[in-house]
Design a protein around this motif. Structure first.
Motif, mmCIF file in Angstrom:
data_model
loop_
_atom_site.group_PDB
_atom_site.id
_atom_site.type_symbol
_atom_site.label_atom_id
_atom_site.label_comp_id
_atom_site.label_asym_id
_atom_site.label_seq_id
_atom_site.Cartn_x
_atom_site.Cartn_y
_atom_site.Cartn_z
ATOM 1 N N ASP A 68 0.990 -1.242 0.025
ATOM 2 C CA ASP A 68 -0.016 -0.176 0.159
ATOM 3 C C ASP A 68 1.324 1.296 0.093
ATOM 4 O OD1 ASP A 68 1.447 0.092 2.867
ATOM 5 O OD2 ASP A 68 -1.047 0.283 3.559
ATOM 6 N N ASN A 69 2.231 0.215 -0.564
ATOM 7 C CA ASN A 69 2.972 2.560 -0.224
ATOM 8 C C ASN A 69 3.440 2.526 -1.517
ATOM 9 O OD1 ASN A 69 5.283 4.084 -0.202
ATOM 10 N ND2 ASN A 69 6.575 2.278 1.021
ATOM 11 N N TRP A 70 2.700 4.049 -2.438
ATOM 12 C CA TRP A 70 2.667 4.051 -3.761
ATOM 13 C C TRP A 70 4.087 4.482 -3.871
ATOM 14 C CZ3 TRP A 70 -0.900 2.946 -7.711
ATOM 15 C CH2 TRP A 70 -2.163 2.173 -7.151
ATOM 16 N N ALA A 71 4.800 5.112 -3.283
ATOM 17 C CA ALA A 71 6.194 5.419 -3.251
ATOM 18 C C ALA A 71 7.327 4.316 -4.089
ATOM 19 C CB ALA A 71 6.988 6.091 -2.022
ATOM 20 N N ASN A 72 6.659 3.295 -3.802
ATOM 21 C CA ASN A 72 7.352 2.136 -4.607
ATOM 22 C C ASN A 72 7.156 1.711 -6.149
ATOM 23 O OD1 ASN A 72 8.566 0.855 -2.044
ATOM 24 N ND2 ASN A 72 6.799 -0.089 -1.256
ATOM 25 N N LEU A 73 6.798 2.645 -5.998
ATOM 26 C CA LEU A 73 6.076 3.169 -7.648
ATOM 27 C C LEU A 73 7.125 3.898 -8.311
ATOM 28 C CD1 LEU A 73 3.955 2.329 -10.493
ATOM 29 C CD2 LEU A 73 2.962 4.111 -9.502
ATOM 30 N N ASN A 74 7.939 3.338 -8.283
ATOM 31 C CA ASN A 74 9.535 3.837 -9.052
ATOM 32 C C ASN A 74 9.613 2.731 -10.269
ATOM 33 O OD1 ASN A 74 11.710 2.706 -7.436
ATOM 34 N ND2 ASN A 74 10.580 3.810 -5.872
ATOM 35 N N SER A 75 10.585 2.995 -11.448
ATOM 36 C CA SER A 75 11.879 2.563 -12.215
ATOM 37 C C SER A 75 12.317 1.474 -10.712
ATOM 38 C CB SER A 75 12.422 3.253 -12.654
ATOM 39 O OG SER A 75 13.565 4.081 -12.315
ATOM 40 N N ASP A 76 12.947 1.662 -10.291
ATOM 41 C CA ASP A 76 14.056 0.877 -9.579
ATOM 42 C C ASP A 76 13.125 -0.451 -9.389
ATOM 43 O OD1 ASP A 76 16.360 1.888 -10.224
ATOM 44 O OD2 ASP A 76 16.651 3.408 -8.236
ATOM 45 N N PHE A 77 12.260 -0.079 -8.520
ATOM 46 C CA PHE A 77 11.160 -1.137 -7.604
ATOM 47 C C PHE A 77 10.126 -1.930 -8.514
ATOM 48 C CE2 PHE A 77 7.684 -2.580 -5.506
ATOM 49 C CZ PHE A 77 7.874 -3.010 -4.371
ATOM 50 N N LEU A 78 10.313 -0.896 -9.451
ATOM 51 C CA LEU A 78 9.087 -2.031 -10.813
ATOM 52 C C LEU A 78 10.150 -2.690 -11.702
ATOM 53 C CD1 LEU A 78 6.783 0.971 -12.240
ATOM 54 C CD2 LEU A 78 6.318 -0.661 -10.587
ATOM 55 N N SER A 79 11.444 -2.265 -11.561
ATOM 56 C CA SER A 79 12.968 -3.742 -12.617
ATOM 57 C C SER A 79 12.361 -4.760 -12.094
ATOM 58 C CB SER A 79 13.691 -3.231 -12.514
ATOM 59 O OG SER A 79 14.404 -2.698 -11.812
ATOM 60 N N LYS A 80 12.192 -5.135 -10.760
ATOM 61 C CA LYS A 80 12.595 -6.446 -10.132
ATOM 62 C C LYS A 80 10.856 -7.242 -10.560
ATOM 63 C CE LYS A 80 13.799 -4.360 -5.915
ATOM 64 N NZ LYS A 80 13.715 -4.051 -4.548
ATOM 65 N N TYR A 81 9.593 -6.854 -11.393
ATOM 66 C CA TYR A 81 8.590 -7.225 -11.383
ATOM 67 C C TYR A 81 8.031 -6.771 -12.950
ATOM 68 C CZ TYR A 81 8.323 -7.347 -6.216
ATOM 69 O OH TYR A 81 8.376 -7.025 -5.025
ATOM 70 N N GLN A 82 7.754 -8.792 -13.731
ATOM 71 C CA GLN A 82 7.118 -8.487 -15.062
ATOM 72 C C GLN A 82 5.542 -7.752 -14.319
ATOM 73 O OE1 GLN A 82 8.626 -11.350 -13.224
ATOM 74 N NE2 GLN A 82 10.061 -9.859 -14.531
ATOM 75 N N ILE A 83 4.943 -7.831 -14.041
ATOM 76 C CA ILE A 83 3.441 -7.777 -13.972
ATOM 77 C C ILE A 83 3.083 -6.641 -12.712
ATOM 78 C CG2 ILE A 83 0.927 -8.035 -14.171
ATOM 79 C CD1 ILE A 83 2.037 -11.548 -15.163
ATOM 80 N N GLY A 271 2.582 -12.824 -18.229
ATOM 81 C CA GLY A 271 3.996 -12.947 -18.125
ATOM 82 C C GLY A 271 5.010 -13.623 -18.522
ATOM 83 N N LYS A 272 4.557 -14.152 -19.968
ATOM 84 C CA LYS A 272 5.112 -14.577 -20.653
ATOM 85 C C LYS A 272 6.358 -14.054 -21.768
ATOM 86 C CE LYS A 272 2.509 -17.688 -22.458
ATOM 87 N NZ LYS A 272 1.336 -18.169 -23.943
ATOM 88 N N GLY A 273 5.959 -12.809 -20.967
ATOM 89 C CA GLY A 273 7.393 -10.927 -21.197
ATOM 90 C C GLY A 273 6.899 -10.978 -22.974
ATOM 91 N N LYS A 274 8.083 -10.012 -23.397
ATOM 92 C CA LYS A 274 7.378 -9.529 -24.545
ATOM 93 C C LYS A 274 6.880 -10.021 -25.431
ATOM 94 C CE LYS A 274 9.949 -5.250 -23.469
ATOM 95 N NZ LYS A 274 11.148 -4.036 -23.850
ATOM 96 N N GLU A 275 6.237 -9.807 -26.676
ATOM 97 C CA GLU A 275 5.974 -10.645 -27.191
ATOM 98 C C GLU A 275 6.435 -10.254 -29.064
ATOM 99 O OE1 GLU A 275 2.154 -11.888 -27.549
ATOM 100 O OE2 GLU A 275 1.575 -12.638 -25.225
#
Length: 275
Positions: A68-83, A271-275
């Motif tokens: 619930d911490n929207w401050a995590n919506l940053n490029s470094d944090f998001l780079s760990k996730y595919q979805i 989750g398959k990644g880029k098509e």
């Protein structure tokens, strides 16, 4: 001969270990953002989702985190996730919005539920994010809704899409508050409607206000933007006993196996990644 056998055995063992290790590694990682404040129906859905997704993750071999911490919506944090999932609201901070847009435009995937698409000028959630509401979602502002939360018969409009494969042509949804939008999604060449409310659902809603009951019309409820790896799902509002002031949960979204299959299909597709 003994040395050769040892070499062969070691190779077989190595392949077996690598295979077991690969099976245990998650296929992809999901991060869900939520706010879970104010509206008890949305809070109920968030809590339900945070129970259901971890169980699904074990079954289908992906990982699920939520915050619930929207401050995590940053490029470094998001780079760990595919979805990325938006379980209820959307980001309000400009830097978070920029980070999310960059994530999407660089091939990241997203699923948004129900209130994640809401925007209405002169409300707490003004329509002040044109890229998200007009280009990405294509829906513009919220216009109206049904009340109270009611099941609808949903029609699959494209059974060949990965998100809707093996779903029946029509099925009964969980009770939900259904939204109508400012823009006609059918007129947007980038939008592909996957599910809509079947006419057999009408009248939809019970009121008490007359305009909260729909008697006709075209209402897309699940769609994708063909330029991005995304899906919006209008479902995500559980029924709550407001009238008797018990606030008891009267229905759940993830109690519906067909709806669940839609979400699983979508996760495995994205989750398959880029098509």
């Amino acid at each position: 001969m003994t040395i050769l056998r040892k070499i062969i055995f070691s190779l077989i063992l190595s392949v077996f270990i690598l295979d077991v290790f690969a099976q245990k590694m998650p296929q992809f990682k999901i991060i869900a953002f939520y706010t879970a404040k104010n509206d008890k129906a949305h809070i109920s859905f968030v809590h339900e989702a945070n129970r259901w997704f971890p169980a699904a993750a074990q079954k289908y071999n992906f990982s699920y985190d939520s915050t619930d911490n929207w401050a995590n919506l940053n490029s470094d944090f998001l780079s760990k996730y595919q979805i990325v999932l938006f379980l209820d609201t959307r980001p309000e901070d400009k830097a978070q919005r920029v980070a999310f847009q960059q994530y999407i435009e660089n091939g990241g995937a997203w699923i948004g539920f129900h209130f994640a698409a809401f925007a209405l000028n002169n409300s707490t959630y003004n329509q002040d994010w044109d890229w998200y509401h007009n280009q990405f979602l294509g829906s513009g502002q919220y216009k109206s809704n049904t009340w109270r939360p009611t099941s609808a018969i949903l029609r699959v409009e494209d059974s060949r899409h990965p998100a809707t494969k093996k779903l029946p042509e029509t099925f009964k949804s969980s009770p939900n508050e259904w939204y109508r939008w400012e823009k006609d999604l059918r007129q947007n060449k980038d939008i592909k409607v996957l599910l809509s409310i079947d006419p057999s659902s009408f009248p939809l809603g019970t009121g008490p206000k007359a305009h909260e009951i729909w008697h006709s019309g075209d209402y897309p409820v699940v769609w994708t933007n063909k330029n991005y790896r995304m899906l919006y799902v209008n479902m995500g509002h559980n029924d709550i006993d407001y009238e008797n002031k018990t606030n008891k949960e009267l229905s759940f979204q993830f109690a519906n196996e067909i709806q669940n299959q839609l979400i699983i299909n979508t996760l495995l597709w994205l989750g398959k990644g880029k098509e």
